[in-house]
Motif scaffolding. Sequence first.
Motif, PDB file in Angstrom:
ATOM      1  N   ILE A 175       0.809  -1.227  -0.012  1.00  0.00           N
ATOM      2  CA  ILE A 175      -0.151  -0.107   0.081  1.00  0.00           C
ATOM      3  C   ILE A 175       1.055   1.187  -0.028  1.00  0.00           C
ATOM      4  O   ILE A 175       1.583   1.522   0.863  1.00  0.00           O
ATOM      5  N   LEU A 176       0.932   2.234  -1.017  1.00  0.00           N
ATOM      6  CA  LEU A 176       1.540   3.329  -1.275  1.00  0.00           C
ATOM      7  C   LEU A 176       0.693   4.504  -0.818  1.00  0.00           C
ATOM      8  O   LEU A 176      -0.423   4.727  -1.425  1.00  0.00           O
ATOM      9  N   VAL A 177       1.170   5.308  -0.111  1.00  0.00           N
ATOM     10  CA  VAL A 177       0.401   6.253   0.686  1.00  0.00           C
ATOM     11  C   VAL A 177       0.863   7.716   0.414  1.00  0.00           C
ATOM     12  O   VAL A 177       2.220   7.931   0.464  1.00  0.00           O
ATOM     13  N   GLY A 178      -0.064   8.472  -0.338  1.00  0.00           N
ATOM     14  CA  GLY A 178       0.415  10.041  -0.652  1.00  0.00           C
ATOM     15  C   GLY A 178       0.558  10.201  -1.842  1.00  0.00           C
ATOM     16  O   GLY A 178       0.528   9.347  -2.986  1.00  0.00           O
ATOM     17  N   ARG A 179       0.651  11.535  -2.291  1.00  0.00           N
ATOM     18  CA  ARG A 179       0.597  11.895  -3.806  1.00  0.00           C
ATOM     19  C   ARG A 179       1.907  11.414  -4.648  1.00  0.00           C
ATOM     20  O   ARG A 179       1.845  11.725  -5.792  1.00  0.00           O
ATOM     21  N   MET A 180       2.891  11.144  -3.974  1.00  0.00           N
ATOM     22  CA  MET A 180       4.150  10.947  -4.759  1.00  0.00           C
ATOM     23  C   MET A 180       4.385   9.769  -5.559  1.00  0.00           C
ATOM     24  O   MET A 180       5.107   9.401  -6.437  1.00  0.00           O
ATOM     25  N   TRP A 181       3.293   8.658  -5.055  1.00  0.00           N
ATOM     26  CA  TRP A 181       3.354   7.303  -5.836  1.00  0.00           C
ATOM     27  C   TRP A 181       2.537   7.131  -7.058  1.00  0.00           C
ATOM     28  O   TRP A 181       2.924   6.235  -7.764  1.00  0.00           O
ATOM     29  N   PRO A 182       1.435   7.647  -7.136  1.00  0.00           N
ATOM     30  CA  PRO A 182       0.543   7.284  -8.375  1.00  0.00           C
ATOM     31  C   PRO A 182       1.267   7.552  -9.695  1.00  0.00           C
ATOM     32  O   PRO A 182       1.359   6.810 -10.608  1.00  0.00           O
ATOM     33  N   GLY A 183       2.252   8.472  -9.664  1.00  0.00           N
ATOM     34  CA  GLY A 183       3.065   9.064 -10.896  1.00  0.00           C
ATOM     35  C   GLY A 183       3.857   8.157 -11.268  1.00  0.00           C
ATOM     36  O   GLY A 183       4.226   7.709 -12.402  1.00  0.00           O
ATOM     37  N   LEU A 184       4.596   7.453 -10.161  1.00  0.00           N
ATOM     38  CA  LEU A 184       5.676   6.540 -10.212  1.00  0.00           C
ATOM     39  C   LEU A 184       4.924   5.165 -10.889  1.00  0.00           C
ATOM     40  O   LEU A 184       5.745   4.383 -11.845  1.00  0.00           O
ATOM     41  N   ASP A 215      -5.937   6.854   6.505  1.00  0.00           N
ATOM     42  CA  ASP A 215      -7.228   6.186   6.872  1.00  0.00           C
ATOM     43  C   ASP A 215      -7.636   5.272   5.783  1.00  0.00           C
ATOM     44  O   ASP A 215      -8.057   4.276   5.936  1.00  0.00           O
ATOM     45  N   GLU A 216      -7.003   5.670   4.342  1.00  0.00           N
ATOM     46  CA  GLU A 216      -7.380   4.510   3.439  1.00  0.00           C
ATOM     47  C   GLU A 216      -6.337   3.683   3.426  1.00  0.00           C
ATOM     48  O   GLU A 216      -7.080   2.387   3.362  1.00  0.00           O
ATOM     49  N   ALA A 217      -5.454   3.594   3.912  1.00  0.00           N
ATOM     50  CA  ALA A 217      -4.381   2.512   4.087  1.00  0.00           C
ATOM     51  C   ALA A 217      -4.779   1.843   5.306  1.00  0.00           C
ATOM     52  O   ALA A 217      -4.743   0.643   4.991  1.00  0.00           O
ATOM     53  N   LEU A 218      -5.421   2.274   6.345  1.00  0.00           N
ATOM     54  CA  LEU A 218      -5.926   1.597   7.453  1.00  0.00           C
ATOM     55  C   LEU A 218      -7.000   0.706   7.123  1.00  0.00           C
ATOM     56  O   LEU A 218      -7.023  -0.478   7.573  1.00  0.00           O
ATOM     57  N   ALA A 219      -7.931   1.375   6.336  1.00  0.00           N
ATOM     58  CA  ALA A 219      -9.197   0.682   5.782  1.00  0.00           C
ATOM     59  C   ALA A 219      -8.677  -0.759   5.004  1.00  0.00           C
ATOM     60  O   ALA A 219      -9.019  -1.960   5.317  1.00  0.00           O
TER      61      ALA A 219
END
Length: 233
Positions: A175-184, A215-219
């Motif tokens: 699970i990748l959290v935050g805005r830096m990961w989707p682009g990669l 919160d999305e990661a925890l879910a």
Amino acid sequence: MSANEPTVISLADEEGVKQVLIDSVMGLWSVVNNLTRLRPTRHDRFRVTIFGSARAKPGTLAYEETKRAAKALSELGCDILTGGGPGLMQAANEGAAAVSGPGRSVGIRVELPFEQDVNAFVTQAFEHRTFFTRLHHFVLASDAFIVAPGGIGTVLETMMVQLLQVGHLRDVPLILVGRMWPGLVEWARTTMLSFEPPLVNPEDMSIPQCVANADEALALVRGHHAKWISSHG
């Protein structure tokens, strides 16, 4: 000399000595690889590894959210595993250590001359001499991975887990959290799949799950934890 006796190699025989060393090292790798086939029947607790920047400071959003997420998972009964260092590793260990109960706050370290000591919130520490054995330890020990924002080390850890997960892990979320990961992830998907033939399998690109916040990661982790409890009950 018996046919079963090994040939004696003189130290003056440079090529012969090199071959003995190569054969010996490869033999050791074979032993290590064979041993890593062994798995415990079950873990006592669900184990969540949290990777992230060593530079984040207490009081920042990333630090406090990582601490909050680790505390919530520890309250669920999970062990929290990190690299044991400062920054978001410390945040995760701090969150885990704040909860009394069976969950542990674990640090899996690598020996580096410039690294700080293990952070004060680790209650169980392991030391490795190489990045590879350390990352392999994470893979063998973890039931889920959460990757917070981070630098080169965090990206390396993420890519290594992705590679190992393809062949060795089943149903272990990355699970990748935050805005830096989707682009990669999108770069990898569009670039690697655009070749003919494709450089990766399309299904490999669905392994990392990008989410916006803790919160999305925890879910997602809670869902996997519930399945783990059901299968280990």
